[in-house]
Design an enzyme around this catalytic site. Sequence first.
Site, PDB file in Angstrom:
ATOM      1  N   ALA A 203       0.789  -1.137  -0.064  1.00 42.79           N
ATOM      2  CA  ALA A 203       0.172   0.032   0.045  1.00 42.79           C
ATOM      3  C   ALA A 203       0.962   1.038  -0.035  1.00 42.79           C
ATOM      4  O   ALA A 203       2.256   1.069  -0.011  1.00 42.79           O
ATOM      5  CB  ALA A 203      -0.837   0.021   1.273  1.00 42.79           C
ATOM      6  N   SER A 204       0.230   2.244   0.191  1.00 40.66           N
ATOM      7  CA  SER A 204       0.966   3.489  -0.137  1.00 40.66           C
ATOM      8  C   SER A 204       1.858   3.931   1.067  1.00 40.66           C
ATOM      9  O   SER A 204       2.795   4.775   1.069  1.00 40.66           O
ATOM     10  CB  SER A 204      -0.182   4.800  -0.265  1.00 40.66           C
ATOM     11  OG  SER A 204      -0.889   4.861   0.774  1.00 40.66           O
ATOM     12  N   LEU A 205       1.596   3.441   2.475  1.00 42.18           N
ATOM     13  CA  LEU A 205       2.515   3.785   3.626  1.00 42.18           C
ATOM     14  C   LEU A 205       3.183   2.375   3.934  1.00 42.18           C
ATOM     15  O   LEU A 205       4.135   2.847   4.597  1.00 42.18           O
ATOM     16  CB  LEU A 205       1.212   3.902   4.786  1.00 42.18           C
ATOM     17  CG  LEU A 205       0.295   5.046   4.675  1.00 42.18           C
ATOM     18  CD1 LEU A 205      -0.580   5.224   5.886  1.00 42.18           C
ATOM     19  CD2 LEU A 205       1.050   6.471   4.142  1.00 42.18           C
TER      20      LEU A 205
ATOM     21  N   GLN B 209       4.495  -1.919   3.567  1.00 42.86           N
ATOM     22  CA  GLN B 209       4.295  -3.299   2.737  1.00 42.86           C
ATOM     23  C   GLN B 209       4.333  -4.380   3.744  1.00 42.86           C
ATOM     24  O   GLN B 209       5.028  -4.298   4.905  1.00 42.86           O
ATOM     25  CB  GLN B 209       5.468  -3.453   1.799  1.00 42.86           C
ATOM     26  CG  GLN B 209       5.478  -4.550   0.624  1.00 42.86           C
ATOM     27  CD  GLN B 209       6.505  -4.433  -0.330  1.00 42.86           C
ATOM     28  OE1 GLN B 209       6.241  -3.376  -0.996  1.00 42.86           O
ATOM     29  NE2 GLN B 209       7.292  -4.909  -0.716  1.00 42.86           N
ATOM     30  N   VAL B 210       3.699  -5.539   3.368  1.00 46.25           N
ATOM     31  CA  VAL B 210       3.518  -6.503   4.502  1.00 46.25           C
ATOM     32  C   VAL B 210       4.319  -7.876   3.748  1.00 46.25           C
ATOM     33  O   VAL B 210       3.840  -8.333   2.772  1.00 46.25           O
ATOM     34  CB  VAL B 210       1.964  -6.876   4.700  1.00 46.25           C
ATOM     35  CG1 VAL B 210       2.004  -8.178   5.808  1.00 46.25           C
ATOM     36  CG2 VAL B 210       1.334  -5.482   5.299  1.00 46.25           C
TER      37      VAL B 210
ATOM     38  N   LYS C 274       4.950  -5.889   8.733  1.00 43.50           N
ATOM     39  CA  LYS C 274       4.345  -4.594   8.182  1.00 43.50           C
ATOM     40  C   LYS C 274       5.397  -3.634   8.317  1.00 43.50           C
ATOM     41  O   LYS C 274       5.745  -3.223   9.320  1.00 43.50           O
ATOM     42  CB  LYS C 274       3.054  -4.241   8.799  1.00 43.50           C
ATOM     43  CG  LYS C 274       2.472  -2.909   8.172  1.00 43.50           C
ATOM     44  CD  LYS C 274       1.062  -2.542   8.690  1.00 43.50           C
ATOM     45  CE  LYS C 274       0.274  -1.228   8.324  1.00 43.50           C
ATOM     46  NZ  LYS C 274      -0.879  -1.121   8.694  1.00 43.50           N
TER      47      LYS C 274
ATOM     48  N   ASP D 298     -11.792   1.886  10.332  1.00 41.33           N
ATOM     49  CA  ASP D 298     -11.891   1.663   8.841  1.00 41.33           C
ATOM     50  C   ASP D 298     -12.323   0.371   8.439  1.00 41.33           C
ATOM     51  O   ASP D 298     -11.394  -0.523   8.108  1.00 41.33           O
ATOM     52  CB  ASP D 298     -10.396   1.971   8.550  1.00 41.33           C
ATOM     53  CG  ASP D 298     -10.003   1.921   7.035  1.00 41.33           C
ATOM     54  OD1 ASP D 298     -11.154   2.289   6.244  1.00 41.33           O
ATOM     55  OD2 ASP D 298      -8.954   1.852   6.469  1.00 41.33           O
TER      56      ASP D 298
END
Length: 252
Positions: free
Chosen positions: A60-62, A64-65, A79, A211
């Site tokens: 994702a933008s913030l 990585q997993v 993460k 969320d």
Amino acid sequence: QIASNRSDILPKEYCDAFHKLRAHVQPMPFETVLIALDAIYGIDREKIFASIDPHPLGSASLAQVHRATLTTGEEVAIKVQRPGVRATMAQDIDVMRSLARRLSHYMKDAQMRDVVEELWVTFLEETDFLNEARNLDEFNRLNADIVYVRAPKPYMQYCREEVLVMEYVDGISIRNTNKLLEQGYDLDEIGDKMLENYAKQILQDGFFHADPHPGNIVIYGGQIVYLDLGLMGRLSTRDRLGFEKAVEAVGL
């Protein structure tokens, strides 16, 4: 990524496009991930992780997993925050503040300015992975007596502000209804239990997942598992009582 949930201020087409930033961003090279981990753990990295899968579970933008195995044998998900993401976001926020000031001349209220500041506060919360680890721990504690709901277990001793180490959960997304039915799950039962537990989170605990989109909820081992607890809402006793009265009024 944050704006994808703001259908109150953005057209649906924009929100749909921004949703791609949740888990379909160009992955970081695995070498970059290892460098980031080495900067955090130093020589202890190899003492903590027996192996790390070079292929990301999501990007994702913030962050990585990656799936990994601890030297103690547990399967975990790591993460890892993208290097430099905070500085980049700070620059973006400055640009958005400038645009919001200009737009305020053509708008009747300061909604855009408020949204920009909300984005910044939300971003700071989401990029503190120690905060997310504490949220996972608190959520599991509050739902310890609910057999059908939980979140991944955090490994607090390995969590840092830029890295979250948690239990690996290979669940079925609630959007994958065909697979759930193939596995013998009752979709109505899942829906009823989610509603019941979410009411508990709000009305009883005052601590709820802020969320809860389908990508953050999976079914694993007969349980509803909430993922990505970087954003959690909190309600005061007064607010909870207010919601209870509203629910009672609707019921009557």
